[in-house]
Design an enzyme around this catalytic site. Structure first.
Site, PDB file in Angstrom:
ATOM      1  N   ASP A 116       2.551  14.627   2.214  1.00 38.62           N
ATOM      2  CA  ASP A 116       1.509  15.600   2.588  1.00 38.62           C
ATOM      3  C   ASP A 116       0.798  15.229   3.884  1.00 38.62           C
ATOM      4  O   ASP A 116       0.333  16.099   4.619  1.00 38.62           O
ATOM      5  CB  ASP A 116       0.476  15.712   1.449  1.00 38.62           C
ATOM      6  CG  ASP A 116      -0.119  14.367   1.076  1.00 38.62           C
ATOM      7  OD1 ASP A 116       0.632  13.488   0.601  1.00 38.62           O
ATOM      8  OD2 ASP A 116      -1.339  14.164   1.268  1.00 38.62           O
TER       9      ASP A 116
ATOM     10  N   THR B 159      -5.985 -11.526   3.475  1.00 36.56           N
ATOM     11  CA  THR B 159      -7.124 -10.878   2.818  1.00 36.56           C
ATOM     12  C   THR B 159      -8.210 -11.901   2.479  1.00 36.56           C
ATOM     13  O   THR B 159      -9.259 -11.542   1.959  1.00 36.56           O
ATOM     14  CB  THR B 159      -6.676 -10.178   1.517  1.00 36.56           C
ATOM     15  OG1 THR B 159      -6.144 -11.174   0.638  1.00 36.56           O
ATOM     16  CG2 THR B 159      -5.624  -9.106   1.780  1.00 36.56           C
TER      17      THR B 159
ATOM     18  N   ASP C 233       0.807  -1.226   0.000  1.00 34.94           N
ATOM     19  CA  ASP C 233       0.000   0.000   0.000  1.00 34.94           C
ATOM     20  C   ASP C 233       0.839   1.276   0.000  1.00 34.94           C
ATOM     21  O   ASP C 233       0.422   2.310   0.518  1.00 34.94           O
ATOM     22  CB  ASP C 233      -0.971   0.029   1.203  1.00 34.94           C
ATOM     23  CG  ASP C 233      -1.883  -1.174   1.213  1.00 34.94           C
ATOM     24  OD1 ASP C 233      -2.183  -1.683   0.116  1.00 34.94           O
ATOM     25  OD2 ASP C 233      -2.287  -1.610   2.306  1.00 34.94           O
TER      26      ASP C 233
ATOM     27  N   GLY D 247      -4.551  -4.211  -3.793  1.00 31.19           N
ATOM     28  CA  GLY D 247      -5.531  -3.168  -4.113  1.00 31.19           C
ATOM     29  C   GLY D 247      -4.735  -1.940  -4.500  1.00 31.19           C
ATOM     30  O   GLY D 247      -4.094  -1.334  -3.655  1.00 31.19           O
ATOM     31  N   HIS D 248      -4.717  -1.626  -5.771  1.00 30.97           N
ATOM     32  CA  HIS D 248      -3.902  -0.520  -6.268  1.00 30.97           C
ATOM     33  C   HIS D 248      -4.817   0.627  -6.684  1.00 30.97           C
ATOM     34  O   HIS D 248      -5.649   0.463  -7.577  1.00 30.97           O
ATOM     35  CB  HIS D 248      -3.024  -0.981  -7.438  1.00 30.97           C
ATOM     36  CG  HIS D 248      -1.990  -1.986  -7.013  1.00 30.97           C
ATOM     37  ND1 HIS D 248      -1.058  -2.516  -7.858  1.00 30.97           N
ATOM     38  CD2 HIS D 248      -1.716  -2.524  -5.792  1.00 30.97           C
ATOM     39  CE1 HIS D 248      -0.277  -3.350  -7.189  1.00 30.97           C
ATOM     40  NE2 HIS D 248      -0.664  -3.380  -5.941  1.00 30.97           N
TER      41      HIS D 248
ATOM     42  N   GLN E  86       2.000  -5.972  -3.203  1.00 29.72           N
ATOM     43  CA  GLN E  86       2.453  -6.070  -1.809  1.00 29.72           C
ATOM     44  C   GLN E  86       3.764  -5.288  -1.626  1.00 29.72           C
ATOM     45  O   GLN E  86       4.018  -4.355  -2.373  1.00 29.72           O
ATOM     46  CB  GLN E  86       2.614  -7.536  -1.375  1.00 29.72           C
ATOM     47  CG  GLN E  86       1.304  -8.284  -1.210  1.00 29.72           C
ATOM     48  CD  GLN E  86       0.725  -8.822  -2.508  1.00 29.72           C
ATOM     49  OE1 GLN E  86       1.404  -9.506  -3.260  1.00 29.72           O
ATOM     50  NE2 GLN E  86      -0.520  -8.529  -2.789  1.00 29.72           N
TER      51      GLN E  86
ATOM     52  N   GLY F 179       1.577   2.997  -2.587  1.00 29.87           N
ATOM     53  CA  GLY F 179       1.114   3.916  -3.637  1.00 29.87           C
ATOM     54  C   GLY F 179       1.585   3.458  -5.009  1.00 29.87           C
ATOM     55  O   GLY F 179       1.720   4.265  -5.934  1.00 29.87           O
ATOM     56  N   LYS F 180       1.796   2.150  -5.127  1.00 29.29           N
ATOM     57  CA  LYS F 180       2.325   1.589  -6.388  1.00 29.29           C
ATOM     58  C   LYS F 180       1.407   1.889  -7.571  1.00 29.29           C
ATOM     59  O   LYS F 180       1.863   2.268  -8.653  1.00 29.29           O
ATOM     60  CB  LYS F 180       2.515   0.067  -6.242  1.00 29.29           C
ATOM     61  CG  LYS F 180       3.517  -0.324  -5.169  1.00 29.29           C
ATOM     62  CD  LYS F 180       3.579  -1.820  -4.960  1.00 29.29           C
ATOM     63  CE  LYS F 180       2.336  -2.416  -4.348  1.00 29.29           C
ATOM     64  NZ  LYS F 180       2.083  -2.042  -2.939  1.00 29.29           N
ATOM     65  N   GLY F 181       0.100   1.707  -7.344  1.00 26.66           N
ATOM     66  CA  GLY F 181      -0.861   1.927  -8.431  1.00 26.66           C
ATOM     67  C   GLY F 181      -0.754   3.336  -8.982  1.00 26.66           C
ATOM     68  O   GLY F 181      -0.702   3.551 -10.188  1.00 26.66           O
TER      69      GLY F 181
END
Ligand code: GDP
Ligand code: IMO
Ligand code: MG
Length: 423
Positions: free
Chosen positions: A333, A129, A13, A40-41, A224, A15-17
């Site tokens: 941010d 999951t 998670d 989940g991307h 992952q 931020g690969k997508g």
């Protein structure tokens, strides 16, 4: 041409997508090499959010080909749902989505086995999951699996039945209360198989080989993160595939000497979803703020993600295992407004100070040693150029670059495609 890799360096998670989507315009082919619908991307552009699970994150660009590699495990039912969503968005995926015949299929009983295995573990559960990932990779390495190429063969349903029967016996063996209606699950499964069959299957290692030979550019998209790698992660609280650089070679058939840049992606802090050790985890207001401001909820399961400070010891380890050549720092941010930021630079391990990731990072053995940084107040989300970044953030970045010995080339300041600063 060499193949570039994009890999998560933490517990997923990162931020690969988003970054694959940002980089896709530079590549001819985007290829997933491991994992499956446990991923989940998230991509955000034109005010819309899209979540992909098995389909590569290049799918929204008309010109890129998207390959689901042999190392991926596919649940046809979830895959079909992803396709339906793409259709709703008028994405014309048929010509640009290619699936490896050697990718393994997740059967309904794999999902049930996952649930049974987790239920039987009680408190020691992995926090899976529950998408059937572990059981499917077990069947792959056990040489019992069913692959995409099998469904083109006449007698594959016989093989399916034998495997599903075996799985049912295994579910009974677990002796836990798992309610299911296999007939119902199979109805959806076989419907989805027909949809899958309408797509283009390829011998993906040959496709990739020819693409490299003809000078096409390829970006391999990891799922992952390195700390969830089956070999190098926080075992047993890991996933069942190699999420690290070597996994791209086996998951696509890329020779190691054909790997070019290795992009390592990390959050400016750390998150983890599911069970397992997390030395810098926060249980205080700071952790709560990270979760709230960063909207830290799983893109696949919706579970709240555990949050904590950046762990540089673990990050260094991930950079080493992967041979990272460029870094990308995400979600800076989210840290705006923190008076003080902490980075774990060493561990206190059984009374001694150490600078590497030891075999056992369970809480009882280990506590983080922090270096503190002054935070920044500025909102980063509207910034578009490196020159706008506050001094304190630049100091934070400079420290990480020096410690890791790798340049941070992208600083992401929001979920949108456009909120990306190149350095
Ligand atoms: P992935 O699995 O590595 O693709 O990451 P996920 O999509 O599961 O989780 C990353 C989350 O952070 C998503 O909700 C993204 O939209 C969001 N995101 C990505 N980059 C940034 C960023 O720089 N700032 C903020 N605030 N959110 C980001
Ligand atoms: P992306 O690609 C974060 C975690 C699960 C669990 C463990 C094993 O979106 O970064 P599994 O379903 O593989 O048996 O779960 O791994 N996990 C992830 N955590 N991001 C992911 O993917 C994950 N995929 C699996 O929460 O702890
Ligand atoms: Mg994710």
């Amino acid at each position: 041409m060499a193949v570039d890799l994009l890999l998560g360096l933490q517990w997923g998670d990162e931020g690969k997508g988003k970054i694959v989507d940002v980089l896709t315009s530079k590549y001819d082919i985007i290829a997933r090499f491991q994992g499956g619908p446990n991923a989940g991307h998230t991509l955000v552009f034109n005010g819309k959010k899209h979540v992909l699970h098995t389909i590569p994150s290049g799918i929204f660009h008309e010109d890129a080909m998207n390959v689901v590699g042999n190392g991926v495990v596919i649940d046809p039912v979830i895959f079909k749902k992803e396709l339906d969503k793409l259709e709703e968005q008028d994405v014309n995926y048929r010509k640009v989505l290619l699936i490896s015949r050697k990718a393994h299929l997740i059967l309904p009983t794999h999902r049930l086995l996952d649930a049974a295995s987790e239920a039987s573990k009680g408190k020691a559960k992995i926090g899976s999951t529950l998408k059937g990932i572990g059981p499917t990779y077990m069947d792959k390495t056990g040489r019992n699996g069913i692959r995409v190429g099998d469904i083109e063969l006449a007698d594959w349903k016989k093989k399916y039945r034998a495997l599903a029967n075996k799985h049912q016996a295994m579910i009974d063996f677990y002796d836990v209360d798992i309610q299911y209606d296999l007939e119902d699950l199979e109805k959806d499964f076989f419907e989805a198989i027909e949809v899958l069959k309408s797509l283009t299957f390829i011998d993906s290692e040959e496709y990739v080989f020819q693409a490299i030979k003809s000078g096409q550019s390829i970006l391999a998209e990891g799922a992952q993160g390195s700390l969830l790698d089956i070999d190098f992660g926080t075992y047993p609280y890991v996933t069942s595939s190699n999420t690290t650089a070597a996994g791209a070679c086996t998951g696509l058939g890329i020779a190691p000497n054909k790997v070019g840049e290795v992009y390592g992606i990390f959050k400016a802090y750390t998150t983890r979803v599911g069970s397992g050790p997390f030395p810098t985890e926060l249980f205080d207001e700071d952790g709560e703020t990270m979760g709230r401001v960063g909207h830290e909820f799983g893109a696949t399961t919706g579970r709240p993600r555990r949050c904590g400070w950046l762990d540089l010891v673990a990050l260094k380890y991930a950079c080493q295992v992967n041979g990272v050549t460029q870094l990308m720092m995400m979600k800076g941010d989210v840290l705006s407004g923190f008076k003080t930021l902490k980075v774990c630079t060493a561990y206190k391990y059984k009374g001694e100070t150490i600078w590497h990731l030891p075999y056992n990072i369970e809480e009882d053995n280990i506590s983080p040693i922090y270096t503190e940084f002054k935070g920044w107040k500025e909102d980063l989300t509207k910034m578009t150029d490196e020159s706008e970044l506050p001094k304190e953030l630049n100091d934070y970045i400079a420290f990480l670059e020096k410690e890791l010995g790798i340049p941070i080339k992208i600083v992401s300041v929001g979920p949108d495609r456009k909120q990306t600063i190149f350095r």
